[in-house]
Design a protein around this motif. Sequence first.
Motif, mmCIF file in Angstrom:
data_model
loop_
_atom_site.group_PDB
_atom_site.id
_atom_site.type_symbol
_atom_site.label_atom_id
_atom_site.label_comp_id
_atom_site.label_asym_id
_atom_site.label_seq_id
_atom_site.Cartn_x
_atom_site.Cartn_y
_atom_site.Cartn_z
ATOM 1 N N ALA A 120 34.752 51.944 12.326
ATOM 2 C CA ALA A 120 34.017 51.129 13.301
ATOM 3 C C ALA A 120 34.975 50.289 14.123
ATOM 4 N N MET A 121 34.594 50.071 15.373
ATOM 5 C CA MET A 121 35.231 49.061 16.212
ATOM 6 C C MET A 121 34.193 47.985 16.468
ATOM 7 N N VAL A 122 34.515 46.754 16.060
ATOM 8 C CA VAL A 122 33.605 45.614 16.194
ATOM 9 C C VAL A 122 34.237 44.622 17.147
ATOM 10 N N GLN A 123 33.557 44.328 18.251
ATOM 11 C CA GLN A 123 34.117 43.479 19.312
ATOM 12 C C GLN A 123 33.414 42.136 19.375
ATOM 13 N N THR A 124 34.175 41.109 19.694
ATOM 14 C CA THR A 124 33.626 39.807 20.055
ATOM 15 C C THR A 124 34.599 39.139 21.030
ATOM 16 N N GLY A 125 34.263 37.922 21.455
ATOM 17 C CA GLY A 125 35.126 37.169 22.351
ATOM 18 C C GLY A 125 35.158 35.716 21.939
ATOM 19 N N THR A 126 36.146 34.971 22.398
ATOM 20 C CA THR A 126 36.323 33.593 21.946
ATOM 21 C C THR A 126 35.306 32.631 22.542
ATOM 22 N N LEU A 127 34.448 33.112 23.445
ATOM 23 C CA LEU A 127 33.329 32.307 23.957
ATOM 24 C C LEU A 127 31.982 32.885 23.526
ATOM 25 N N ASP A 128 32.006 33.768 22.545
ATOM 26 C CA ASP A 128 30.797 34.479 22.112
ATOM 27 C C ASP A 128 29.984 33.619 21.151
ATOM 28 N N ILE A 129 29.443 32.553 21.690
ATOM 29 C CA ILE A 129 28.639 31.603 20.920
ATOM 30 C C ILE A 129 27.168 31.828 21.260
ATOM 31 N N VAL A 130 26.340 32.062 20.241
ATOM 32 C CA VAL A 130 24.910 32.302 20.434
ATOM 33 C C VAL A 130 24.149 31.260 19.629
ATOM 34 N N PRO A 131 23.642 30.208 20.272
ATOM 35 C CA PRO A 131 22.927 29.162 19.531
ATOM 36 C C PRO A 131 21.803 29.743 18.679
ATOM 37 N N GLY B 39 38.824 45.309 14.445
ATOM 38 C CA GLY B 39 38.208 44.117 15.002
ATOM 39 C C GLY B 39 38.889 43.777 16.315
ATOM 40 N N LEU B 40 38.104 43.662 17.370
ATOM 41 C CA LEU B 40 38.640 43.406 18.709
ATOM 42 C C LEU B 40 38.157 42.048 19.196
ATOM 43 N N VAL B 41 39.086 41.130 19.428
ATOM 44 C CA VAL B 41 38.775 39.793 19.929
ATOM 45 C C VAL B 41 39.352 39.657 21.331
ATOM 46 N N LEU B 42 38.489 39.337 22.292
ATOM 47 C CA LEU B 42 38.893 39.220 23.691
ATOM 48 C C LEU B 42 38.841 37.759 24.116
ATOM 49 N N GLU B 43 39.971 37.256 24.567
ATOM 50 C CA GLU B 43 40.082 35.849 24.953
ATOM 51 C C GLU B 43 39.195 35.556 26.162
ATOM 52 N N GLY B 44 38.424 34.443 26.052
ATOM 53 C CA GLY B 44 37.618 33.982 27.171
ATOM 54 C C GLY B 44 36.384 34.809 27.475
ATOM 55 N N VAL B 45 35.961 35.645 26.529
ATOM 56 C CA VAL B 45 34.805 36.521 26.739
ATOM 57 C C VAL B 45 33.599 35.977 25.993
ATOM 58 N N ASP B 46 32.458 35.935 26.669
ATOM 59 C CA ASP B 46 31.222 35.478 26.044
ATOM 60 C C ASP B 46 30.367 36.682 25.639
ATOM 61 N N HIS B 47 29.127 36.410 25.267
ATOM 62 C CA HIS B 47 28.243 37.444 24.726
ATOM 63 C C HIS B 47 27.900 38.507 25.765
ATOM 64 N N TYR B 48 28.011 38.159 27.036
ATOM 65 C CA TYR B 48 27.580 39.052 28.120
ATOM 66 C C TYR B 48 28.708 39.400 29.082
ATOM 67 N N ALA C 122 37.382 45.862 31.006
ATOM 68 C CA ALA C 122 38.211 47.051 31.189
ATOM 69 C C ALA C 122 39.073 47.305 29.954
ATOM 70 N N ASP C 123 39.565 46.224 29.331
ATOM 71 C CA ASP C 123 40.324 46.379 28.092
ATOM 72 C C ASP C 123 39.445 46.980 26.998
ATOM 73 N N PHE C 124 38.224 46.479 26.880
ATOM 74 C CA PHE C 124 37.307 47.043 25.891
ATOM 75 C C PHE C 124 37.051 48.517 26.173
ATOM 76 N N ASN C 125 36.791 48.849 27.440
ATOM 77 C CA ASN C 125 36.506 50.240 27.783
ATOM 78 C C ASN C 125 37.658 51.146 27.362
#
Length: 317
Positions: free
Chosen positions: A209-220, A248-257, A277-280
């Motif tokens: 699996a590849m699981v992605q998130t970002g450092t702004l991926d905050i979901v109240p 595990g893929l962490v993208l700096e400055g990326v939010d949920h959308y 584009a990096d994720f793609n």
Amino acid sequence: MTDRRAVLAGGAALVGAGLIGSARAAAGVRAPPATTPGPTATGAAGVLTIEAAPGRSMDVHVWGPAGEAGTILFSHGAASSPRFYDRVLRPWALAGYRVFAPLHVDSTEHPRTAEFAGLASWRARLEDMHALANMVRREGAGTAGWIAAGHSYGGLTALTLGGAGATAPDGFAGPLSRPEAACVIALSPPAPIPVLITQEGYGQLRVPAMVQTGTLDIVPGITATDGEGWRSHLAAFEAPAPGGDRFGLVLEGVDHYFGGAICRHDLPGPMQLDRLADFNSLSVLFARGFGPAGQDDARRDLRDRVADRGAVRLSTR
């Protein structure tokens, strides 16, 4: 436009107010109706209609060629629609994959959405993906297996197809996973939510699996809001035992959308297109390396991209 962050507002809301109903009530509006996709709309080749469950049909949006590289089954985020994911699905199609993306009943664009409050949408999502998998098998499009993918709620759906031990909804019969799922690509899957999946359930994931998130991926309501809450989206990466080809893929400055580039086009932005584009790029490498084709050179190239610093941080275990 519906606030999709409120859609996944925690386990209590799922049972009490309903997964999707609470978000729609808060918004008080519906998204505009979808148009038939095509080269000038989303790039999708067209729409198929199949039976998802007795008495319920399902529209399936299709991207890509005949699938020279393989087949991807994609599940959209809560209350969204396949047409809001062209910036993810088109690059996969251009890489040679045929992508099938159903319109789930929790979408604000689905004509029967009011009939599927709360966890009824979870059962319907599983029905949708199993019906789609059965269609792909009948048509011979995924005879060697396929890749399960999704965003947010759809990321959980995809991980479940890959063996993650989600909670079976009332009224759903049979296994939740599919043996044809060769690997999973999950964009920002939810943190553990007891009525849907636990940390231990994520630990049962059986495929790469590849699981992605970002450092702004905050979901109240789902993640902590202390600035580190984004890390909980990596539960499906961290919970399984090491050695299973998980990334595990962490993208700096990326939010949920991705700033409104996917799922919610109503957001003011700016869109986080460089990181998308990096994720793609990385997701195509992962698909080539760990999908049914299992290309050794793609696996090596992906492992060469592992890094623990910078704007694109890729880990493996």
